[in-house]
Design an enzyme around this catalytic site. Structure first.
Site, PDB file in Angstrom:
ATOM      1  N   LYS A 183       1.108  -0.950   0.284  1.00 44.33           N
ATOM      2  CA  LYS A 183       0.149  -0.113  -0.249  1.00 44.33           C
ATOM      3  C   LYS A 183       1.083   1.360  -0.005  1.00 44.33           C
ATOM      4  O   LYS A 183       1.948   1.404   0.149  1.00 44.33           O
ATOM      5  CB  LYS A 183      -0.686  -0.191   1.225  1.00 44.33           C
ATOM      6  CG  LYS A 183      -1.297  -1.039   1.403  1.00 44.33           C
ATOM      7  CD  LYS A 183      -2.948  -1.177   0.110  1.00 44.33           C
ATOM      8  CE  LYS A 183      -3.950  -2.481  -0.062  1.00 44.33           C
ATOM      9  NZ  LYS A 183      -3.849  -3.273  -0.292  1.00 44.33           N
TER      10      LYS A 183
HETATM   11  C1  LIG Z   1     -10.075  -2.990  -2.068  1.00 45.03           C
HETATM   12  C2  LIG Z   1      -9.026  -3.779  -0.342  1.00 45.03           C
HETATM   13  N1  LIG Z   1      -9.869  -3.974   0.679  1.00 45.03           N
HETATM   14  C3  LIG Z   1      -9.269  -4.018   1.141  1.00 45.03           C
HETATM   15  C4  LIG Z   1      -8.274  -4.714   2.288  1.00 45.03           C
HETATM   16  C5  LIG Z   1      -7.952  -5.583   2.981  1.00 45.03           C
HETATM   17  O1  LIG Z   1      -6.690  -4.425   4.061  1.00 45.03           O
HETATM   18  P1  LIG Z   1      -5.711  -5.362   4.329  1.00 45.03           P
HETATM   19  O2  LIG Z   1      -4.553  -6.471   3.964  1.00 45.03           O
HETATM   20  O3  LIG Z   1      -5.109  -4.671   5.324  1.00 45.03           O
HETATM   21  O4  LIG Z   1      -6.930  -6.591   5.292  1.00 45.03           O
HETATM   22  C6  LIG Z   1      -7.409  -4.778   0.747  1.00 45.03           C
HETATM   23  C7  LIG Z   1      -6.152  -5.357   1.161  1.00 45.03           C
HETATM   24  O5  LIG Z   1      -5.717  -5.977   0.065  1.00 45.03           O
HETATM   25  C8  LIG Z   1      -7.711  -3.969  -0.688  1.00 45.03           C
HETATM   26  O6  LIG Z   1      -7.282  -4.297  -1.772  1.00 45.03           O
END
Ligand SMILES: Cc1ncc(COP(=O)(O)O)c(C=O)c1O
Length: 386
Positions: A183
């Site tokens: 990210k």
């Molecule tokens: C659009 C979206 N929502 C939620 C997430 C979830 O994030 P995390 O991996 O920090 O739980 C991601 C992760 O890649 C994502 O791309």
């Protein structure tokens, strides 16, 4: 041997290493002063009154739904063009996910398609700022207000994005950010929930750490006490000071890194706009700011002899890492079988999915890397014109 350009590489250096080492040496390695400081600084950056640091973006969304008490009988409307966890958190709460199709101009939830899905059971909207491009928030917030719905934004891609002059994080009732390794801002794994609603955030704090009536770290410091109570069956989602120390350094670099991502995207778009076989990644709506987490290129299948999968392979053969964001939810076995969704119900999402490809777009890319990606894409397009 072809030099391999990865799809992504985190911008983590000596400063992050020093900050994490300092925490390791301090004797306090889990949630503590660094996490508090990260919350304070991130809230300020995102224009929110409150912020809560968590183990992931998924947890940030989960805790938000739990804090609102969204559960069985409730429906939550979201997009099929997202990561599976946007839906998982709804299912975990015992609520029902409802999908609305996206718009071809920004790949985000189309407010009119959302309006069509609102029922008396709708409890919340869950828009995703895909790639870092802010959704049409005015329209979505207006819909939510008219129907008395909560808005939780999945801003996993959108740290640093803005709508008008307002940062994402200060718009809906609550916003969830991801700090996963790829990210714009990373803590390796991590997330943040922001909101202006103090009561909601008190509930979220409760849910994020076992439902304990006091933060664990306070229990063990001089001002704390051994006694605690448990008010709800909460999760275990607190961010450690190790991650927060990393996050504080990353937050200080975020603006510079977004500017670099935007520059790469600008170069891509000016090159790909010359090629009629391609559709460059969309820009933000006028007045908004794109966080440029992903550069989603689209192919025009009618103008090429090869499909997206072949282009992906051609890129890989030439040493360029790429990705696809995302396999739509209705193609995933669990969701297809449980909810019976079919691709025909979501024509815009399906057309984007079949033709999209995310190219490397990360701050540590050199000018030579960017030129190489453009040259390789041009070569593939030229040798495969329909
Ligand atoms: C659009 C979206 N929502 C939620 C997430 C979830 O994030 P995390 O991996 O920090 O739980 C991601 C992760 O890649 C994502 O791309």
């Amino acid at each position: 041997m072809i030099d391999h350009l990865p799809f992504d590489r985190p911008d983590v250096g000596e400063e992050e290493i020093a900050a994490v080492a300092e925490v390791l040496r301090s004797g306090w390695i889990t949630t503590g002063s660094r996490a508090k400081e990260f919350e304070r600084r991130f809230a300020e950056y995102a224009g929110a009154v409150h912020a809560l640091a968590l183990t992931s973006g998924t947890d940030a969304m989960q805790v938000a739904l739990a804090a609102w008490g969204i559960g069985p009988g409730d429906q939550v409307i979201t997009t099929p063009l997202t990561f599976c966890s946007t839906l998982h958190i709804i299912v975990h709460q015992g609520a029902t996910p409802v999908l609305a199709d996206v718009s071809p101009d920004d790949y985000n939830l189309h407010p009119e398609r959302v309006a069509e899905q609102i029922t008396s059971r709708t409890a919340a909207l869950l828009p995703v700022h895909l790639a870092g491009l802010p959704c049409r928030m005015d329209a979505l917030l207006d819909l939510a207000q008219r129907h008395g719905l909560r808005v939780l934004e999945d801003a996993a891609h959108a740290a640093g994005a803005r709508v008008g002059g307002r940062p994402v994080g200060s718009l809906g009732d609550a916003t969830a950010f991801s700090f996963y390794a790829t990210k714009n801002l990373t803590t390796a794994e991590g997330g943040m929930l922001t909101s202006d609603d103090g009561e909601f955030m008190e509930q979220a704090r409760l849910w994020h750490l076992h439902g304990l009536s006091r933060d664990a770290w306070k229990r063990y410091t001089a001002e704390g006490a051994w006694r605690y109570d448990v008010l709800v069956p909460g999760f275990k989602s607190n961010m450690s000071d190790l991650q927060a120390a990393l996050g504080l350094v990353q937050l200080a670099k975020l603006e510079k890194n977004i500017a670099r991502r935007a520059e790469i995207a600008r170069q891509y778009t000016s090159a790909f706009a010359q090629m009629p076989e391609l559709i460059p990644a969309p820009d933000a709506h006028p007045g908004d700011r794109h966080a440029r987490h992903l550069y989603m290129l689209r192919l025009r299948p009618d103008r090429l002899r090869i499909d997206r999968n072949r282009v992906f392979e051609e890129l890989r053969t030439r040493g360029i890492g790429a990705s696809v964001h995302f396999i739509p939810i209705y193609h995933l076995s669990y969701y297809r079988e449980r909810f019976g969704w079919r691709a025909e119900e979501f024509p815009e999402t399906e057309a984007i999915f079949r033709s999209c490809l995310s190219l490397p777009c990360f701050p540590r890319m050199t000018a030579v890397d960017v030129e190489r990606v453009i040259a390789v894409v041009a070569e593939i397009v030229e040798s495969n014109r329909a």
